[in-house]
Design a protein around this motif. Structure first.
Motif: not given
Length: 454
Positions: A130-140, A346-349
C-alpha cells in the motif's frame, strides 16, 4: 542490557496482556490496504548485524509474526562474521537467508551478480504494498540514494547515520574551548584539550580525541573518505581512473594521521575498533571522537551512560574545499535465491514502515523524516546534535566509491590498508604513489574480468 530491557518492557506494554485485542495491538500496520496474512504459514530467515538498530528490531519480531502468520528466524552476527556469512550465502546461491542486511560497500557487487532482487516489482504491486500507507517519500532521499543503482531500488533503509563530531560539552565549557570548525582547528583543540585534561587527576586516563583507524573497506575508509573530499581529493574519477596521487590526498592523509596518532590520542589508537571507541566515549575515557550519528541512542539516558547529560555533537569539521561526511544506511534486501520472496517483502515493508520506525527510534536512527520531526528532535534534548542531524539529512553525500560501485570491496580494501600503513609511519608520498598504481591496475583487471563474464 538495559537498552534491550527497555525494548522488552515496551513490547510487553504494547502486547498489552490478556485484555488487549489483536486489532488494537496491530492497528497501525492493519491500516495498510493489503492482506498481511497472504503468506501465513511460511517461514523466513533474517540475517542481521549486531548493530544497535538491528538489536532494537529483535524484540518486535513477535508483532510481525502475529500480524502476518509468518514465522521468523532472526540471526544477528558480529559484523565481520555477518559479512562473511552474507557473501557465502549470496555468492554460492545457498538461499539460507531470505532477507539480508545491506550497506553501501557491498550493494554494487551483490547487484551486479544478480544476487539480490530489484524491489520495484514488489513496491509497485498493490496486492502486497500500500504505497499511500507506506509513504516512500517520507524516507530521507539521502538514505534512499544509498539503496539505488542506476536509479533502481535494491534495498530499503531502516537505519541511517553518518560520521559526526561527538564531544564532551562540559569539558569544553570548563576549559573554555570552542568547538573546532576546521580540521586545522581540531588538531590544535586536540592538543589543548589533552593538556587541560592532564592537569586534573580526576581525569587521569582520558584522551582528547580518536577516530577509526583499523583497516577494512567500510572501517577506516568511512571517516577518511569525507576528509579527503573536504580537502578536494578523490580516489577514482568518473572514468574509473585513479586520482589518488595528488597533493590534496597527501594533505588530507597527513591531517588525519596527525589527528589519530600522537599526543591526545589513546596509546593503542591504531588498534581500536569503532565499537571500542564508542565504549570509551560512553565510559568517559574519550573527550571527543568521530562516531556514527546513531550512536546517540547508546548514550541518551542515565541508564545507558554516565555521560548522558554531558555530551553534544557537531558536524565534521570543514576542510579547505568543503565540509563533508559519509552517509550510511543499514538496509534490507531480498535474496534472489529465496523461496519466500513475498514473505520477505512483507517483512521489509513492515520493518521499514513509519510505525515500526517509531518503535525503533528508541534504539536506532530511522531514516524517516516524520519520526525525527515529531518525536526524536524533542526526545533528544541536544540542540547541537539536532542541528547536526538536519545537516546530515540535507548534505550527506557518498563518495563515488561508496555509491554502488562494484569495485568498492577491492579498491576499498587497497586504500584502507594504505591508510593503516601510514598511521604506522609509512611515507605518505611513496604510499600514495604506489597505491595510485595499484588502484589503476586493479580497476583494469576488474573491468576486464567483468567484460569477459558478460
Amino acid at each position: 542490557m538495559k537498552t534491550y530491557l527497555k525494548h522488552f518492557l515496551f513490547l510487553i506494554t504494547l502486547l498489552g496482556g490478556i485484555n488487549t485485542s489483536a486489532s488494537s495491538e496491530l492497528q497501525h500496520w492493519q491500516q495498510a490496504k493489503i492482506n498481511w496474512q497472504s503468506e501465513a504459514g511460511s517461514h523466513i530467515n533474517i540475517l542481521a548485524d549486531e548493530q544497535p538498530a538491528f538489536m532494537a528490531l529483535k524484540p518486535y519480531i513477535p508483532l510481525f509474526e502475529k500480524l502476518t502468520g509468518i514465522s521468523v528466524g532472526f540471526h544477528p552476527l558480529e559484523q565481520s562474521q555477518m559479512r562473511i556469512r552474507r557473501h557465502q550465502d549470496l555468492s554460492e546461491g545457498l538461499g539460507l537467508y531470505d532477507v539480508h542486511p545491506m550497506g553501501i560497500t557491498f550493494l554494487g557487487e551483490a547487484q551486479s551478480h544478480g544476487w539480490i532482487e530489484p524491489l520495484a516489482p514488489y513496491l509497485e504491486n498493490p496486492l502486497i504494498t500500500d504505497k499511500s500507507w507506506y509513504q516512500l517519500e517520507d524516507i530521507s532521499e539521502r538514505s534512499l540514494a544509498l539503496c539505488r543503482i542506476n536509479g533502481a531500488l535494491y534495498s530499503l533503509p531502516f537505519d541511517f547515520s553518518a560520521p559526526i563530531y561527538f564531544y564532551r560539552k562540559d569539558l569544553f565549557t570548563r576549559f573554555n574551548l570552542k568547538v573546532p570548525d576546521t580540521y586545522a582547528e581540531l588538531l590544535k583543540t586536540k592538543v589543548a584539550l589533552q593538556r587541560a585534561i592532564d592537569t586534573d587527576p580526576q581525569l587521569k586516563g582520558m584522551h582528547a580525541f580518536a577516530s577509526r583507524t583499523l583497516p577494512g573497506a567500510g572501517l577506516n575508509t568511512w571517516t577518511i573518505l569525507p576528509i579527503m573530499r573536504a580537502y578536494g581529493a578523490q580516489v577514482i574519477n568518473e572514468h574509473g581512473e585513479s586520482e589518488f596521487d595528488s597533493p590534496e590526498t597527501e594533505d588530507a592523509l597527513k591531517m588525519y594521521r596527525n589527528l589519530v596518532t600522537g599526543y591526545g590520542t589513546p596509546d593503542n589508537s591504531r588498534l581500536l575498533h569503532f565499537y571500542e571507541l564508542r565504549n570509551q566515549f560512553k565510559q568517559g575515557k574519550l573527550a571527543s571522537a568521530f562516531l556514527a550519528s546513531h550512536f546517540y541512542n547508546e548514550i541518551d539516558t542515565a541508564e545507558e551512560s554516565d555521560i548522558w547529560n554531558k555530551w553534544e555533537a557537531a558536524p565534521l569539521p570543514a576542510g579547505p574545499v568543503a565540509r563533508e561526511t559519509s552517509p550510511w544506511a543499514w538496509a534490507f534486501t531480498i535474496n534472489a535465491h529465496s523461496n519466500n520472496k513475498t514473505a520477505a517483502w512483507l517483512f521489509i515493508q513492515w520493518a521499514t514502515s513509519e510505525q515500526t520506525a517509531s518503535l525503533l527510534s528508541t534504539g536506532g536512527s530511522p531514516p524517516r523524516k516524520k519520526v525525527w520531526h515529531e518525536k526524536l528532535f524533542t526526545l533528544v534534548n541536544k540542540p547541537g546534535f539536532n542541528n547536526t542531524m538536519l545537516w546530515v539529512f540535507d548534505h550527506a553525500t557518498p563518495d563515488r566509491l561508496q555509491a554502488g560501485m562494484v569495485e568498492f570491496p577491492v579498491i576499498g580494501k587497497v586504500i584502507s590498508y594504505t591508510f593503516s600503513q601510514i598511521f604506522y609511519g609509512a611515507d605518505i608520498k611513496e604510499s600514495i604513489k604506489a597505491t595510485h598504481a595499484k588502484i589503476n591496475a586493479d580497476m583494469k583487471h576488474l573491468t576486464s574480468n567483468r567484460a569477459v563474464q558478460q
